[in-house]
Design an enzyme around this catalytic site. Structure first.
Site, short mmCIF file in Angstrom:
data_model
loop_
_atom_site.label_atom_id
_atom_site.label_comp_id
_atom_site.label_asym_id
_atom_site.label_seq_id
_atom_site.Cartn_x
_atom_site.Cartn_y
_atom_site.Cartn_z
N GLU A 88 48.23 34.95 34.55
CA GLU A 88 48.09 33.90 35.57
C GLU A 88 46.85 34.12 36.42
OE1 GLU A 88 48.30 35.45 38.65
OE2 GLU A 88 48.93 37.25 37.55
N GLU A 141 46.37 38.33 35.49
CA GLU A 141 45.60 37.76 34.38
C GLU A 141 46.24 37.98 33.01
OE1 GLU A 141 41.56 39.16 34.28
OE2 GLU A 141 41.21 38.78 36.41
#
Length: 350
Positions: free
Chosen positions: A174, A317
Site C-alpha cells: 500500500e 509498500e
C-alpha cells in the site's frame, strides 16, 4: 454490491484431506519429524488452500494500492499528502524499495490508483479510482458506504485480473500518507481495543505528534461512532480507499483459492476487514513479518497469524511481503524436491 455478494458466496474452507496428505508426505522426507518447523506448517497450509500436495506459488504478484486520506489535514503524518502521488510515480519508474525487493523475490508488481487525490496518467498504472481521496474522518465519515463497497469490489476485480494473468499467490502492499491513522482507527473499532494500544509513530512522527494522532483518532471515532459489528460501516467511517481495495483483493483471492501474503500493519487491517466480512478468508492468509507499528502485533493476533520474519520494518509498500516470499517458496520447493526416506534409501527412526 452484486460482485461483493457473489464473491463472498464463493469463499470456502480449506481442504483438510489435502492438509493431512501433505503432513504425511512431509513426515516421510529425509529429516526428523517437525525439524523444518514453520516451513512445514506453511506447506500444509498451502496444500489445504490449493487442494493439492503439489501446491504452486509462482508466478507471484505484489499488488500495491494507492490512495490519499483527508485526515492528513490534522497533521497525523510527518510527510505531506503529496508524497502519495510522488511515490506512485516512483513505483512506476521502478525506483522504490518494493520494486527492488520484488526483483530479488522474482515477483511482479502491480500498482493501483484507487483514490489518489489527483488524476494520474502513467503507463502501466491500473486505474480503479473510486474518488479523489477520503474526507477528513475527524469531522465526518471518510467515505460513504456506497464508496466503500465500490472500493471493495474494485479490489476484487484487481485480484481476479491478476489471477487471470496467471498469479498463483498475491502479496499486498500500500501507499497512502495518513493510512496508519485510518488503520489504527479501524483496528480500535473492529478489535474493541484502546487507541493508545494500537497507535505508533507511522511515517516519522515524534512523541508529540503521536499524542496528537491519538487525539485525532479518538475524535474521529467519537464523531462517527463506527459499528464494530459492521466491518463495512467501520471501513466507510474511519477507513481508507486503499484499505478497502486490499480487503477486496483478499476476498477475491480467497474466492479463487489463492493464498495471500500480507505485508505490514495497513495490509493486516485490510485482511481483518475481509475476515470480518467473510470469516473463511482467514484460511488464505499468511503474515510475512512483524512491523514496528504496535497495532500490527494486535491485528496479527486477532487474525491468528504467526509472522515469518521480524526485521524491524516500518516501510509498507509490500516490502516485508517481498522479503518473505522466498521463505514461502522454500516451503513449496521442500515438498517438491526433497527425497523421502524410501527414495533415498536412508534409514528412518527405528
Amino acid at each position: 454490491m452484486n460482485k461483493l455478494k457473489e464473491t463472498i458466496r464463493l469463499i470456502d474452507g480449506v481442504d483438510t484431506k489435502a492438509e493431512k496428505q501433505m503432513e504425511q508426505h512431509i513426515n516421510s522426507l529425509t529429516k526428523p519429524i517437525g525439524s523444518l518447523g514453520s516451513l512445514e506448517q506453511l506447506a500444509i497450509k498451502l496444500a489445504g488452500i490449493k487442494r493439492s500436495t503439489q501446491p504452486e506459488v509462482d508466478p507471484a504478484t505484489v499488488i500495491v494500492m494507492a490512495a490519499d486520506h483527508g485526515v492528513t489535514k490534522e497533521g497525523v503524518s510527518a510527510f505531506p499528502s503529496e508524497v502519495t502521488k510522488q511515490m506512485v510515480h516512483n513505483f512506476m519508474n521502478e525506483g522504490a524499495a518494493i520494486n527492488v525487493l520484488a526483483q530479488v523475490a522474482k515477483a511482479t508488481v502491480e500498482v493501483v490508483d484507487i483514490g489518489v487525490k489527483e488524476n494520474l496518467d502513467l503507463p502501466g498504472l491500473i486505474n480503479k479510482k473510486v474518488c479523489f481521496g477520503t474526507n477528513n474522518m475527524m469531522v465526518g465519515p471518510a467515505l460513504t458506504k456506497e464508496e466503500a463497497i465500490v472500493a471493495l469490489e474494485s479490489g476484487i476485480e484487481v485480484a481476479q485480473e491478476a489471477i487471470q494473468k496467471g498469479a498463483k499467490l498475491l502479496a499486498l502492499g500500500e501507499m497512502g500518507i495518513g493510512n496508519t491513522t485510518a488503520s489504527s482507527a479501524m483496528l480500535s473499532a473492529l478489535g474493541q481495543t484502546s487507541v493508545e494500544t494500537v497507535v505508533g509513530v507511522g511515517t516519522g512522527l515524534n512523541n508529540e505528534g503521536k499524542k496528537s494522532k491519538i487525539q485525532v483518532i479518538k475524535r474521529a471515532i467519537n464523531v462517527n461512532q463506527p459499528n464494530p459489528n459492521d466491518p463495512i460501516d467501520v471501513l466507510a467511517k474511519v477507513g481508507g480507499l486503499e484499505i478497502a481495495g486490499l480487503a477486496g483483493v483478499v476476498l477475491g483471492a480467497a474466492a479463487a483459492r489463492i493464498p495471500v501474503l500480507l505485508d505490514g500493519f495497513i495490509t493486516a487491517v485490510a485482511a481483518l476487514t475481509a475476515v470480518r466480512i467473510a470469516p473463511l478468508c482467514e484460511h488464505y492468509l499468511m503474515a510475512s513479518h512483524q512491523s514496528m507499528e504496535p497495532g500490527h502485533a494486535v491485528v496479527n493476533q486477532l487474525l491468528g497469524l504467526q509472522p515469518l520474519i521480524d526485521l524491524h520494518l516500518r516501510l509498507g509498500e509490500g516490502s516485508g511481503a517481498a522479503l518473505s516470499l522466498p521463505i514461502v517458496r522454500s516451503a513449496v520447493h521442500i515438498v517438491h524436491k526433497m527425497a523421502t526416506f524410501e527414495e533415498a534409501k536412508v534409514s528412518g527412526i527405528s
